[in-house]
Scaffold this active site. Structure first.
Site, PDB file in Angstrom:
ATOM      1  N   LYS A   1       0.874  -1.178   0.000  1.00 49.95           N
ATOM      2  CA  LYS A   1       0.000   0.000   0.000  1.00 49.95           C
ATOM      3  C   LYS A   1       0.906   1.221   0.000  1.00 49.95           C
ATOM      4  CE  LYS A   1      -2.797   3.306   1.174  1.00 49.95           C
ATOM      5  NZ  LYS A   1      -1.774   4.305   0.840  1.00 49.95           N
TER       6      LYS A   1
ATOM      7  N   GLU B   1       8.004   2.432  11.977  1.00 48.70           N
ATOM      8  CA  GLU B   1       9.007   3.501  12.042  1.00 48.70           C
ATOM      9  C   GLU B   1       8.239   4.802  11.991  1.00 48.70           C
ATOM     10  OE1 GLU B   1      12.045   3.512  12.588  1.00 48.70           O
ATOM     11  OE2 GLU B   1      12.454   1.365  12.416  1.00 48.70           O
TER      12      GLU B   1
ATOM     13  N   CYS C   1      12.220  11.745   8.005  1.00 46.90           N
ATOM     14  CA  CYS C   1      12.033  11.512   9.443  1.00 46.90           C
ATOM     15  C   CYS C   1      13.345  11.736  10.178  1.00 46.90           C
ATOM     16  CB  CYS C   1      11.452  10.143   9.710  1.00 46.90           C
ATOM     17  SG  CYS C   1      12.223   8.857   8.774  1.00 46.90           S
TER      18      CYS C   1
ATOM     19  N   GLU D   1       6.902  17.321  15.469  1.00 43.72           N
ATOM     20  CA  GLU D   1       7.532  17.052  14.181  1.00 43.72           C
ATOM     21  C   GLU D   1       6.856  17.921  13.117  1.00 43.72           C
ATOM     22  OE1 GLU D   1       6.951  13.229  12.261  1.00 43.72           O
ATOM     23  OE2 GLU D   1       9.065  13.237  11.715  1.00 43.72           O
TER      24      GLU D   1
END
Ligand SMILES: Cc1cc2nc3c(=O)[nH]c(=O)nc-3n(C[C@H](O)[C@H](O)[C@H](O)COP(=O)(O)OP(=O)(O)OC[C@H]3O[C@@H](n4cnc5c(N)ncnc54)[C@H](O)[C@@H]3O)c2cc1C
Length: 1023
Positions: free
Chosen positions: A690, A773, A807, A905
């Site tokens: 996906k 993650e 990230c 973030e």
């Protein structure tokens, strides 16, 4: 039999010299060389002269590699240590008791005093003062006036000079302007002063008239903060804008300008810029310009030949300063680390032989390429003198060159022999001066250095003057240690200094653009190899240019999700039975296909997600790495682990977990998807892929590649679509055994919760494994002794590479109070100098954000920054804002560590700067978020580096480098706390997460006898 240089390099370049000529020349080399040596050796350096000190320091250091590294590192950070406590700490850390015991007596006493008792501060200061004084010996003054005095002093010795302004790495346009301005000032002032100097025929007389008395050397990379071979046109334009006024002024004021040569990656670009300016109408007939050619480069002779052709076409000669090269260690280490061919010769005699071949070529073309031989090797210079004599070259058309502060006795020998000698004289500040000093120390401590052989080791003249030839026993350079990696080596990134790489990528981009111009690519749902278009569709446009329609994507439905998992379940037994080796072979084939289609895949990323060139190339390389690394890992896992004892056999083997759902992000659209998918597949699990909505097209290409490589269609479904629509159906399907996810913290936690709920549901037969993650709020700490050149470059790259949409990106920089303002000033200027633009342009450093949602989110954080913090840099994007999802880089100071900018973030080009009282405070700040993904520190204090390595809370900790760009195998990647479940990708235990362990124990004892156990043959059982 000896190998003469002619035998090695003869024929590489055309030459008129016959073997008989070469014999005569060699005899003359010996005569001239002996004359030079005799004169130089009778004036051996004394303890008062700079080279004596350097030679001794280098000599001590050559005895012991560890000692050399420690001393040179201490020397390197000395100028930063103006605080007595910091100085004291560094001396103690670099020079411990063990090191002291290995030092020569003179140094031992000084360092002992510096480490103990009430004399310690005094002694430490004396050591610092002595080191800085030595650095100053190589520098011809701190400012132009002092440099002019030093230059005049050289003329009194009948030597010419060339002045070079030492500078920190140029990281901003302001710094590039300052560098250019310094040369402008010099060229305005010095010629006026020089006009009053009395004439010196040895120095001033050229072949066609007087030579300029003022000669400057400059580095092109200092004239453009974005100097980059990936963008030769943009770089050339910007450099020329600053270089032209310098040349104009030099020409008008009767001075000469020489272009230095730096690292190999910039060499071709430097040559091209030099040629471009020298061919401009106003300079084409100007002979007082030149460039360096480095003979330690394998390409040196080819470059020289092409320069000769070009100079003939130009019609006016240029000067070529032939040197061997100052960055040998760097070039060797850098190329090896990058997996590129090493560009420098690996044996010293080849460098020397190349220098001699190049010298001969220059002297044979002295009418077009004026030879300037830059060397302290008297054999190399004597060879040049002998060839010049033999060819009858006018001495005034040739010159010898040497460095300021080194080899003084040699200099007198050269001028006494009647040759013009020019001294290369750096001037400027001590911080950049230390880098220069360390280069000189490195050079002098090399076992192959002529100066060391001649003036320290007292090697006999016959050996010093012998023609370059292989040593009796050539010691091969140490190869990098082989790791236990099943033969894996990282796929080298593209070297964009090569024209072939740039051309290949540009062509791939043109082809992709032409394809998109014909219409968007259809991205279907693919289940069991059958493509279907769904009713729900969405469009993907190029984030750099919203007019470009890249893809029309069929969005998979929840029913598709159920169908895909059902099918994968039925494919499980066959795929598991295919065996480790067949599956590993398929991954290797997939890697090969990606390698073949490398440029095409990278070009899609440029258009689909707005990745700048280098980032797109790196993503494809990493995808190749994952395939090859997991293939190698799989082969290592194939054999069961056996623990057999007499009467009992135990085999523990790995089992696939079952259907795996891979939910991937768009920011590494090929690499992360390929990493998770291939790990699951090679472990024997069928996979439902996906991909992220934003990167469905490149994901489709990956799916096609894996099928082409041999993955059965039933074992790999492709489900593009919206995560919120298909995600829950995929995760909660009772037959989904594993979910591998990379993405945001919110989605990762939701998947984890859904998986746990579904595992606990009635009828569930598996506890779903989740590998997640998630994000990061990564920090880089800048210590008060850090190399700011390196720290600025690394922070900018880590924070703004791919627009901060990684990230691993740096989103906080924590700077120690003492260097805060200096660092932040340079950082802000560097950020303002970044080129924001469409990803298709090679010079773009900051492209667009991936979509409108990302842009709006980042803008909302910028609003918070403007309200709650101090803007330090805010780059406007102008009209780009109407073309795509552009947001310029922003840096905020005085950020509240506990506020949104300090904690959340952002995933965009926004950087928060925090000020730390001391190093412990900096580490606390760095650890003060919920995340633990990546972190870094710039420091030259061994104890601080050690503390950071121990205490920084992050899955990946980087010391003295940027914090992005983890490589498969070298830096297994992944974090903990809210950054992830603690698993790592691309590491030695990555595959195990996709597997179960199963042990089979067999009692082999039957009626009192058992087969002999391996390693234990003959053991009888008791009956
Ligand atoms: C006037 C002047 C200008 C200069 N400008 C530049 C410049 O623009 N760019 C630049 O890079 N350098 C420049 N240099 C520095 C110069 O490259 C070094 O000082 C020089 O290489 C030392 O060489 P040598 O002939 O004096 O000494 P030698 O001792 O004969 O040779 C040292 C050379 O051999 C090389 N070498 C050492 N070990 C090996 C090995 N195992 N295999 C192959 N090669 C090896 C070293 O890297 C070094 O280049 C300049 C030097 C001078 C004098």
């Amino acid at each position: 039999m000896t190998t003469s240089p002619a035998a090695t390099f003869e024929g590489v370049l055309p030459s008129r010299l016959t073997p008989a000529d070469r014999g005569q020349i060699e005899r003359r080399v010996q005569e001239i060389g002996r004359g030079l040596l005799e004169r130089a050796l009778t004036a051996e350096p004394t303890a008062a002269s700079s080279e004596w000190w350097v030679q001794q320091a280098a000599e001590w250091a050559t005895q012991d590699d560890d000692l050399k590294v420690r001393l040179f590192r201490l020397v390197d950070c000395m100028p930063m240590l103006d605080d007595p406590a910091a100085l004291d700490r560094h001396v103690r850390e670099y020079v411990d008791d063990d090191v002291i015991a290995r030092l020569p007596r003179s140094l031992r006493l000084a360092f002992q005093a510096a480490r103990s008792g009430f004399l310690a501060p005094l002694a430490a200061r004396a050591i610092r003062a002595a080191t800085l004084a030595q650095a100053r010996r190589f520098i011809a003054g701190g400012n132009p006036a002092e440099a002019a005095q030093a230059a005049l002093a050289q003329r009194r010795h009948h030597r010419g000079f060339t002045l070079d302004l030492l500078g920190e790495a140029v990281t901003s346009e302001a710094e590039a302007d300052a560098y250019a301005a310094a040369y402008t000032d010099l060229l305005r002032e010095l010629p006026r002063i020089a006009a009053g100097w009395s004439a010196d025929p040895l120095v001033d007389d050229g072949p066609t008239g007087p030579l300029p008395r003022v000669n400057v050397s400059l580095k092109l990379s200092a004239l453009d903060s974005q100097f980059d071979a990936i963008d030769p046109h943009g770089t050339t334009d910007r450099v020329l804008e600053r270089l032209r006024p310098i040349w104009r002024l030099a020409r008008a004021n009767g001075a000469q300008v020489h272009v230095d040569m730096e690292s190999h990656v910039t060499k071709d670009l430097a040559l091209a810029i030099f040629r471009a300016i020298a061919m401009e109408d106003e300079f084409r007939d100007w002979p007082h310009c030149g460039i360096v050619v480095q003979c330690y480069l394998r390409e040196a002779l080819r470059d020289l030949e092409s320069l000769a052709q070009w100079a003939r076409h130009r019609g006016t000669p240029v000067w070529i300063r032939l040197v061997k090269g100052a960055y040998w260690d760097y070039e060797t280490v850098h190329a090896r680390a990058a997996g590129w061919p090493v560009p420098v010769w690996q044996e010293k005699w080849r460098t020397d032989a190349c220098f001699e071949a190049a010298t001969t070529f220059l002297l044979e073309h002295a009418d077009t390429l004026r030879p300037a031989l830059g060397s302290h090797n008297l054999r190399s210079l004597a060879h040049g003198m002998a060839v010049a004599e033999h060819l009858g070259v006018d001495r005034r058309a040739v010159e010898m060159q040497m460095l300021h502060g080194m080899g003084d006795p040699e200099k007198d020998a050269v001028t006494a022999a009647g040759w013009r000698l020019r001294i290369y004289m750096p001037y400027g500040q001590l911080v950049p001066g230390m880098a220069y000093l360390v280069r000189r120390l490195l050079e002098n401590s090399s076992n192959d250095s002529f100066l060391r052989a001649g003036f320290v080791k007292h090697v006999p003249p016959a050996t010093l003057l012998a023609p370059p030839r292989p040593a009796a026993a050539v010691v091969a350079p140490a190869a990098p240690a082989a790791a236990d990696d099943g033969g894996f080596a990282n796929e080298p990134l593209a070297d964009f200094a090569l024209e072939s790489s740039r051309r290949a990528f540009a062509e791939a981009i043109d082809r992709a653009a032409a394809d998109f111009a014909r219409g968007p690519v259809e991205v279907p749902v693919v289940i069991d190899g059958r493509r279907s278009a769904s009713a729900g569709r969405f469009s993907r446009h190029d984030p750099s240019d919203l007019r470009r329609h890249v893809a029309e994507v069929s969005a998979a439905s929840p029913a598709d999700a159920v169908r895909a998992v059902d099918l994968c379940r039925s494919a499980t037994p066959a795929w598991a039975a295919a065996g480790w080796h067949r599956r590993a072979d398929i991954l290797d084939r997939a890697a090969e296909i990606m390698r073949r289609r490398r440029w095409e895949l990278a070009a899609i990323e440029v258009f689909e997600v707005g990745k700048p060139w280098r980032e797109a190339d790196a993503d494809v390389a990493e995808a190749i790495d994952f395939c090859r690394y997991y293939a190698a890992s799989a082969r290592l896992l194939a054999a069961p682990c056996r623990v057999d004892v007499p009467g009992e056999e135990n085999a523990t083997a790995w089992l696939p977990r079952g259907t795996s759902v891979v939910i991937a992000p768009w920011n590494f659209p090929l690499a992360i998807l390929a990493g998770m998918t291939t790990a699951a597949l090679v472990a024997g699990n069928p996979v439902v892929m996906k991909p992220a909505e934003q990167s469905s097209l490149v994901a489709l290409r990956l799916h096609e590649i894996l099928l082409e490589a041999g993955v059965p269609p039933a074992a790999l479904a492709f489900l593009p679509g919206r995560g919120e629509e298909v995600g829950p159906s995929l995760v909660s399907h009772p037959d989904t055994a594993l979910v591998a996810f990379t993405g945001s913290r919110a989605v990762g936690l939701a998947i984890n919760a859904d998986a746990a709920r579904a595992s606990a549901a009635a009828g569930s037969r598996v506890v779903k494994r989740v590998i997640a993650e998630m994000g990061g709020k990564n920090a880089i700490v800048v210590d008060d002794d850090a190399d700011l050149d390196e720290a600025v470059v690394a922070v900018v790259h880590s924070a703004f590479g791919f627009q901060g949409q990684k990230c691993s990106a740096c989103s906080r920089v924590i700077v120690l109070d003492r260097v805060h303002d200096a660092f932040v000033g340079r950082l802000a200027a560097a950020v303002h100098s970044l080129r924001v633009g469409p990803a298709v342009e090679p010079g773009t450093r900051v492209g667009p954000l991936v979509d409108q949602e990302a842009r709006d989110r980042v803008r909302s954080f910028i609003e918070i920054g403007l309200r709650s913090a101090r803007p330090l840099a805010a780059v406007e994007v102008g009209p780009l804002a109407d073309r795509g999802w552009f947001v310029g880089p922003h840096v905020f100071g005085d950020v509240d560590p506990d506020g949104p900018l300090g904690q959340e973030e952002i995933f965009g080009p926004v950087l928060a700067v925090l000020r730390a009282r001391d190093f412990a405070h900096a580490i606390d700040l760095a650890n003060g978020t919920a995340y633990a993904l990546t972190a870094g520190v710039f420091s030259r204090s061994p104890s601080h580096l050690e503390l950071a390595a121990r205490q920084l809370a992050a899955g990946n900790v980087y010391l003295n480098r940027g914090i992005t760009g983890a490589l498969v195998h070298r830096q297994p990647f992944g974090g903990y706390r809210m950054s992830g479940i603690g698993s790592k990708t691309g590491g030695p235990d990555s595959l195990q997460q996709f597997l179960l362990r199963r042990t089979v124990t067999e009692n082999t004892l039957r009626r009192g006898f058992a087969p002999a156990a391996p390693h234990d043959a003959g053991v009888a059982t008791r009956g």
